[in-house]
Design a protein around this motif. Structure first.
Motif, PDB file in Angstrom:
ATOM      1  N   THR A  99       0.370  -2.773  29.523  1.00 21.05           N
ATOM      2  CA  THR A  99      -0.424  -2.422  28.331  1.00 21.05           C
ATOM      3  C   THR A  99       0.155  -3.048  27.063  1.00 21.05           C
ATOM      4  N   SER A 100       1.464  -3.214  27.007  1.00 21.79           N
ATOM      5  CA  SER A 100       2.086  -3.787  25.799  1.00 21.79           C
ATOM      6  C   SER A 100       2.003  -5.306  25.782  1.00 21.79           C
ATOM      7  N   GLY A 101       1.657  -5.890  26.928  1.00 22.65           N
ATOM      8  CA  GLY A 101       1.637  -7.352  27.004  1.00 22.65           C
ATOM      9  C   GLY A 101       3.005  -7.930  27.342  1.00 22.65           C
ATOM     10  N   ALA A 102       4.007  -7.077  27.544  1.00 20.42           N
ATOM     11  CA  ALA A 102       5.375  -7.558  27.822  1.00 20.42           C
ATOM     12  C   ALA A 102       5.425  -8.463  29.058  1.00 20.42           C
ATOM     13  N   TYR A 103       4.536  -8.195  30.014  1.00 21.99           N
ATOM     14  CA  TYR A 103       4.538  -8.998  31.252  1.00 21.99           C
ATOM     15  C   TYR A 103       4.307 -10.480  30.964  1.00 21.99           C
ATOM     16  N   ARG A 104       3.638 -10.786  29.857  1.00 22.05           N
ATOM     17  CA  ARG A 104       3.337 -12.195  29.531  1.00 22.05           C
ATOM     18  C   ARG A 104       4.602 -13.008  29.270  1.00 22.05           C
ATOM     19  N   GLY A 105       5.659 -12.301  28.910  1.00 19.37           N
ATOM     20  CA  GLY A 105       6.932 -12.978  28.668  1.00 19.37           C
ATOM     21  C   GLY A 105       7.486 -13.672  29.898  1.00 19.37           C
TER      22      GLY A 105
END
Ligand SMILES: *Cc1c(COP(=O)(O)O)cnc(C)c1O
Length: 408
Positions: free
Chosen positions: A341-347
């Motif tokens: 949900t935070s978009g952290a996975y995109r890192g």
């Protein structure tokens, strides 16, 4: 009917379930042998090596590679498959985070797919619909020890030319059509973390029948070395995922009990299917006649609050625990984790994939929600009890149902 235990009544279950983990002189002696041998390290050791061979043979696979834990088993397997930037891997949305985080660790995108409403394993039709030109693999999870539909999944993987990697962290000793899970596709991974059905506190395993996959996975788990080559030659990118001799020794001893323990859990699971299935509002995770053994990492059932005066799942679970029945939390849906949900996975992603819209994250995943918020998981040690213990589980649930209004 007596007062609910959560309100100070006498618990329905008074005799305790078997304690977990189980050990005896076999573990003690094996640990002592390692101690006195002074060979505590896997590389020159014999225990972890023997465990790899015996665990693989038990699962009717040619090769076994022991690693530090089940998460690392997935990471090493994905490395051996050459999965990386720009690739997609299909995983169920209802699972432990490791199934997806291992894909991110590889720099690839885990594509989350809903599970089936009755099995809580990946829905093969939704999985097929999620395949794109970038899809390299699918990782089903044998939820609670119940094998996913391996007929459908092996056919799908073959048809689309993608790798089938079984996350078997719940499914030591589980069988599909009389054959042990883990090597129906390119390979499978296992965990020996404390809650799993055999344990050394931590530990993992990769099994396979494929000689090339085995070679690469073995190398990746040992700093890129190749068997038989000089110690300081490193051929591919790898890291240190080796399992210690202590754990190999304990797991060799644990393995001697696995067959008997899974047979018992399976039999008790089917007994619970009948007894709990007869209680209004309780629907056991679906069995399938092709499942010849369920290793039962947990006993999972769907709870319909409408049959329990509208009492919410967490309140029912608290009441069940108070009655003396041990439970463990179901998995929250992956797409609702902060990681996504935070978009952290995109890192972990790169190139166009890091910027792309990942529309699947906006899905509702109704059956993952059903798994997360409407199921109850009884811990595996309870299934090592006897028939009377199973009847007491059923009695505890019936008692709560009869006095459900007291919980409102
Ligand atoms: C336990 C588990 C893992 C990870 O295993 P660890 O040994 O805890 O790293 C992976 N997948 C599933 C489904 C698990 O339950």
């Amino acid at each position: 009917m007596s007062k609910l235990a959560i309100h100070g009544g006498k618990p329905a279950k008074t005799k305790p379930f078997p304690a977990w983990p189980i050990f005896d002189e076999r573990e003690r002696q094996a640990l002592n042998e390692v101690l006195e041998s002074r060979v505590w390290w896997r590389t020159p050791g014999t225990k972890t090596l023997a465990f790899e061979r015996e665990f693989a043979a038990f699962h009717q696979a040619k090769h076994g590679i022991a690693v530090t834990n089940g998460t690392h088993a997935l990471e090493v397997a994905l490395a051996a498959l050459g999965i990386g930037a720009g690739d997609e891997v299909i995983v169920p949305n209802a699972t432990f985070v490791a199934t997806a985080s291992a894909v991110l660790f590889a720099g690839a995108l885990p594509v989350l797919v809903d599970v089936s409403a009755d099995s809580f394993c990946i829905d093969p039709e939704l999985a097929e619909a999620a395949i794109t030109a970038h899809t390299k693999a699918i990782i089903p999870v044998h939820m609670g020890g119940r094998p996913a539909d391996l007929d459908h999944l092996t056919a799908l993987a073959e048809k689309h030319g993608i790798a089938l990697l079984e996350d078997s962290a719940h499914a030591h000793g589980s069988e599909w059509r009389g054959r042990k899970v883990g090597a129906f596709g390119i390979g499978g991974t296992f965990s020996f973390q404390a809650s799993k059905t055999m344990t050394a506190g931590e530990g993992g395993m990769i099994i396979s029948n494929d000689v090339d996959f085995e070679r690469l996975a073995r190398s990746a788990h040992d700093c890129g070395r190749m068997p038989g080559e000089w110690f300081y030659s490193h051929f591919i990118y790898g890291s240190n995922y080796r399992l210690s001799e202590w754990q190999g020794a304990v797991l060799l001893a644990q393995l001697t009990r696995l067959d008997e323990q899974t047979a018992r859990r399976h039999a008790n699971g089917r007994l619970l299917d009948r007894t709990l299935g007869a209680i209004p509002g309780i629907t056991p995770q679906s069995h399938d006649s092709r499942i010849t053994r369920n290793g039962q990492y947990a006993y999972i059932f769907h709870y319909d609050k409408r049959a329990f005066a509208g009492v919410e799942t967490d309140r029912f679970v608290a009441a069940l625990e108070a009655e003396g029945i041990p439970t463990q939390a179901p998995y929250p849906p992956l797409h609702q984790l902060d990681l996504f949900t935070s978009g952290a996975y995109r890192g972990r992603l790169s190139g166009a994939q890091a910027e792309a819209r990942h529309d699947f994250l906006a899905d509702i995943f109704p059956n993952s929600q059903r798994e997360a918020w409407e199921t109850v998981w009884i811990t595996q040690n309870a299934l090592l009890g006897d028939e009377e213990d199973m009847m007491e589980i059923a009695a505890a649930i019936s008692k709560i149902r009869e006095r459900a209004r007291d919980l409102l």
